[in-house]
Motif scaffolding. Structure first.
Motif, PDB file in Angstrom:
ATOM      1  N   GLY A   1       0.971  -1.262   0.043  1.00 19.45           N
ATOM      2  CA  GLY A   1       0.156   0.003  -0.129  1.00 19.45           C
ATOM      3  C   GLY A   1       0.882   1.307   0.250  1.00 19.45           C
ATOM      4  N   ASP A   2       0.461   2.338   0.852  1.00 15.93           N
ATOM      5  CA  ASP A   2       1.210   3.477   0.933  1.00 15.93           C
ATOM      6  C   ASP A   2       2.607   3.601   1.698  1.00 15.93           C
ATOM      7  OD1 ASP A   2      -0.904   4.560  -0.626  1.00 15.93           O
ATOM      8  OD2 ASP A   2      -1.877   5.382   1.025  1.00 15.93           O
ATOM      9  N   GLY A   3       3.063   2.267   2.309  1.00 15.09           N
ATOM     10  CA  GLY A   3       4.077   2.482   3.021  1.00 15.09           C
ATOM     11  C   GLY A   3       4.086   3.369   4.077  1.00 15.09           C
ATOM     12  N   ASN A   4       5.281   4.131   4.238  1.00 17.29           N
ATOM     13  CA  ASN A   4       5.177   5.181   5.163  1.00 17.29           C
ATOM     14  C   ASN A   4       4.617   6.542   4.734  1.00 17.29           C
ATOM     15  OD1 ASN A   4       6.982   6.394   3.383  1.00 17.29           O
ATOM     16  ND2 ASN A   4       8.834   6.048   4.476  1.00 17.29           N
ATOM     17  N   LYS A   5       3.915   6.749   3.866  1.00 16.44           N
ATOM     18  CA  LYS A   5       3.311   7.845   3.490  1.00 16.44           C
ATOM     19  C   LYS A   5       2.372   8.450   4.324  1.00 16.44           C
ATOM     20  CE  LYS A   5       4.251   7.648  -1.313  1.00 16.44           C
ATOM     21  NZ  LYS A   5       3.821   7.766  -2.762  1.00 16.44           N
ATOM     22  N   GLY A   6       1.627   7.633   5.158  1.00 13.64           N
ATOM     23  CA  GLY A   6       0.515   8.010   5.893  1.00 13.64           C
ATOM     24  C   GLY A   6       1.382   8.691   7.388  1.00 13.64           C
ATOM     25  N   LEU A   7       2.432   8.059   7.805  1.00 15.16           N
ATOM     26  CA  LEU A   7       3.015   8.644   8.836  1.00 15.16           C
ATOM     27  C   LEU A   7       3.749   9.804   8.353  1.00 15.16           C
ATOM     28  CD1 LEU A   7       4.631   5.445  10.149  1.00 15.16           C
ATOM     29  CD2 LEU A   7       2.792   6.827  11.427  1.00 15.16           C
ATOM     30  N   ALA A   8       4.409   9.861   7.131  1.00 15.74           N
ATOM     31  CA  ALA A   8       4.907  11.081   6.574  1.00 15.74           C
ATOM     32  C   ALA A   8       3.956  12.302   6.908  1.00 15.74           C
ATOM     33  CB  ALA A   8       5.687  10.752   5.329  1.00 15.74           C
ATOM     34  N   LEU A   9       2.700  12.167   6.315  1.00 14.33           N
ATOM     35  CA  LEU A   9       1.622  13.327   6.680  1.00 14.33           C
ATOM     36  C   LEU A   9       1.714  13.878   7.855  1.00 14.33           C
ATOM     37  CD1 LEU A   9      -1.254  11.913   4.422  1.00 14.33           C
ATOM     38  CD2 LEU A   9       0.227  14.009   3.808  1.00 14.33           C
ATOM     39  N   ILE A  10       1.587  12.982   8.899  1.00 10.38           N
ATOM     40  CA  ILE A  10       1.716  13.395  10.337  1.00 10.38           C
ATOM     41  C   ILE A  10       3.079  14.082  10.863  1.00 10.38           C
ATOM     42  CG2 ILE A  10       1.650  12.684  12.781  1.00 10.38           C
ATOM     43  CD1 ILE A  10      -0.332  10.094  11.607  1.00 10.38           C
ATOM     44  N   GLY A  11       4.105  13.403  10.328  1.00 12.65           N
ATOM     45  CA  GLY A  11       5.439  13.955  10.449  1.00 12.65           C
ATOM     46  C   GLY A  11       5.694  15.254   9.822  1.00 12.65           C
ATOM     47  N   ASP A  12       5.121  15.602   8.784  1.00 10.68           N
ATOM     48  CA  ASP A  12       5.240  16.726   8.063  1.00 10.68           C
ATOM     49  C   ASP A  12       4.512  18.064   8.981  1.00 10.68           C
ATOM     50  OD1 ASP A  12       5.849  18.502   5.817  1.00 10.68           O
ATOM     51  OD2 ASP A  12       3.772  18.460   5.585  1.00 10.68           O
ATOM     52  N   SER A  13       3.573  17.670   9.485  1.00  6.37           N
ATOM     53  CA  SER A  13       2.697  18.639  10.340  1.00  6.37           C
ATOM     54  C   SER A  13       3.361  18.934  11.561  1.00  6.37           C
ATOM     55  CB  SER A  13       1.307  18.328  10.556  1.00  6.37           C
ATOM     56  OG  SER A  13       0.693  18.226   9.221  1.00  6.37           O
ATOM     57  N   ILE A  14       4.047  17.921  12.146  1.00  7.47           N
ATOM     58  CA  ILE A  14       4.609  17.964  13.545  1.00  7.47           C
ATOM     59  C   ILE A  14       5.879  18.790  13.412  1.00  7.47           C
ATOM     60  CG2 ILE A  14       5.772  16.673  15.313  1.00  7.47           C
ATOM     61  CD1 ILE A  14       2.437  16.392  15.423  1.00  7.47           C
ATOM     62  N   LEU A  15       6.762  18.345  12.416  1.00  4.43           N
ATOM     63  CA  LEU A  15       8.054  19.140  12.071  1.00  4.43           C
ATOM     64  C   LEU A  15       7.488  20.559  12.002  1.00  4.43           C
ATOM     65  CD1 LEU A  15       9.323  17.109   9.161  1.00  4.43           C
ATOM     66  CD2 LEU A  15      10.741  17.675  11.465  1.00  4.43           C
ATOM     67  N   ASP A  16       6.664  20.953  11.103  1.00  2.00           N
ATOM     68  CA  ASP A  16       6.326  22.342  11.171  1.00  2.00           C
ATOM     69  C   ASP A  16       5.845  23.044  12.553  1.00  2.00           C
ATOM     70  OD1 ASP A  16       6.953  22.374   8.437  1.00  2.00           O
ATOM     71  OD2 ASP A  16       5.046  22.454   7.789  1.00  2.00           O
ATOM     72  N   LEU A  17       5.052  22.248  13.046  1.00  2.00           N
ATOM     73  CA  LEU A  17       4.397  22.754  14.257  1.00  2.00           C
ATOM     74  C   LEU A  17       5.382  23.217  15.556  1.00  2.00           C
ATOM     75  CD1 LEU A  17       1.930  23.252  16.318  1.00  2.00           C
ATOM     76  CD2 LEU A  17       2.025  20.800  16.803  1.00  2.00           C
ATOM     77  N   ILE A  18       6.447  22.026  15.475  1.00  2.00           N
ATOM     78  CA  ILE A  18       7.613  22.374  16.334  1.00  2.00           C
ATOM     79  C   ILE A  18       8.391  23.372  16.127  1.00  2.00           C
ATOM     80  CG2 ILE A  18       9.573  21.033  17.433  1.00  2.00           C
ATOM     81  CD1 ILE A  18       7.900  18.548  17.448  1.00  2.00           C
ATOM     82  N   ILE A  19       8.641  23.423  14.749  1.00  2.00           N
ATOM     83  CA  ILE A  19       9.536  24.657  14.284  1.00  2.00           C
ATOM     84  C   ILE A  19       8.664  26.104  14.573  1.00  2.00           C
ATOM     85  CG2 ILE A  19      10.525  25.741  12.668  1.00  2.00           C
ATOM     86  CD1 ILE A  19      11.234  22.966  11.454  1.00  2.00           C
ATOM     87  N   VAL A  20       7.419  26.071  14.465  1.00  2.00           N
ATOM     88  CA  VAL A  20       6.728  27.110  14.777  1.00  2.00           C
ATOM     89  C   VAL A  20       6.658  27.585  16.131  1.00  2.00           C
ATOM     90  CG1 VAL A  20       4.627  28.562  14.472  1.00  2.00           C
ATOM     91  CG2 VAL A  20       5.400  27.180  12.667  1.00  2.00           C
ATOM     92  N   ILE A  21       6.143  26.599  16.916  1.00  2.94           N
ATOM     93  CA  ILE A  21       6.287  26.791  18.468  1.00  2.94           C
ATOM     94  C   ILE A  21       7.728  27.221  19.109  1.00  2.94           C
ATOM     95  CG2 ILE A  21       5.976  25.576  20.744  1.00  2.94           C
ATOM     96  CD1 ILE A  21       3.951  23.984  19.477  1.00  2.94           C
ATOM     97  N   SER A  22       8.869  26.690  18.528  1.00 10.26           N
ATOM     98  CA  SER A  22       9.989  26.997  19.057  1.00 10.26           C
ATOM     99  C   SER A  22      10.353  28.369  18.689  1.00 10.26           C
ATOM    100  CB  SER A  22      11.282  26.004  18.231  1.00 10.26           C
ATOM    101  OG  SER A  22      10.950  24.762  19.033  1.00 10.26           O
ATOM    102  N   GLY A  23      10.118  28.648  17.381  1.00 13.03           N
ATOM    103  CA  GLY A  23      10.215  30.284  17.076  1.00 13.03           C
ATOM    104  C   GLY A  23       9.567  31.057  17.790  1.00 13.03           C
ATOM    105  N   ARG A  24       8.354  30.812  18.160  1.00 11.60           N
ATOM    106  CA  ARG A  24       7.541  31.564  18.875  1.00 11.60           C
ATOM    107  C   ARG A  24       7.936  31.823  20.459  1.00 11.60           C
ATOM    108  NH1 ARG A  24       2.753  34.307  19.328  1.00 11.60           N
ATOM    109  NH2 ARG A  24       1.375  34.163  20.988  1.00 11.60           N
TER     110      ARG A  24
END
Length: 151
Positions: A44-67
């Motif tokens: 199936g999609d392999g790791n792509k479902g987890l990657a969707l989550i991870g992409d959002s978490i990466l951005d979220l953590i960088i935004v929170i850290s920057g703030r």
């Protein structure tokens, strides 16, 4: 994960080395194996479902850290591009040797940058699910992967 595997998945010993590299011990090895599994016609999609989550978490953590650091919107956007773009994720993944843990599609000779970037996102996504959606373990993994906010 849907489907069956035709490629050998990482052994428990290989997963331990992988966990040392990312500074996180999974409670659910299925998630770590899924994060390292490239999609193909058999799984199936392999790791792509987890990657969707991870992409959002990466951005979220960088935004929170920057703030927290009182950075401007522009500075935060620059850091997201610097640390969480596909090019940056792929480069860092290869530097860290994450490619040796990735279960490739049988038709692949080598790991391509997009596959590496997706896998790096999937690793963060897998950690997020494994740690019951806590941010701090994800931030720790991002630091181990060289993806956290630079001082």
């Amino acid at each position: 994960m849907v489907g069956r595997y035709i490629c050998a998945l990482p052994s428990d010993e290989e997963l331990q080395v992988f966990e040392e590299k990312i500074n996180y011990s999974f409670t659910n090895y299925t998630l770590s194996r899924e994060a390292l599994q490239v999609s193909n016609g058999f799984n199936g999609d392999g790791n792509k479902g987890l990657a969707l989550i991870g992409d959002s978490i990466l951005d979220l953590i960088i935004v929170i850290s920057g703030r927290k650091k009182n950075k401007t919107k522009g500075e935060i956007s620059e850091m997201i591009q610097l640390k969480a773009s596909n090019a940056a994720l792929a480069k860092q993944g290869f530097v860290l040797g994450i490619d040796r843990f990735i279960v490739k599609n049988p038709s692949q000779i080598e790991i391509m940058p997009k596959v590496m970037a997706t896998t790096m996102e999937a690793i963060v996504g897998a950690v997020y699910i494994d740690c019951n959606e806590q941010i701090q373990p994800c931030e720790d993994v991002m630091t181990a992967l060289g993806l956290s906010w630079s001082e």
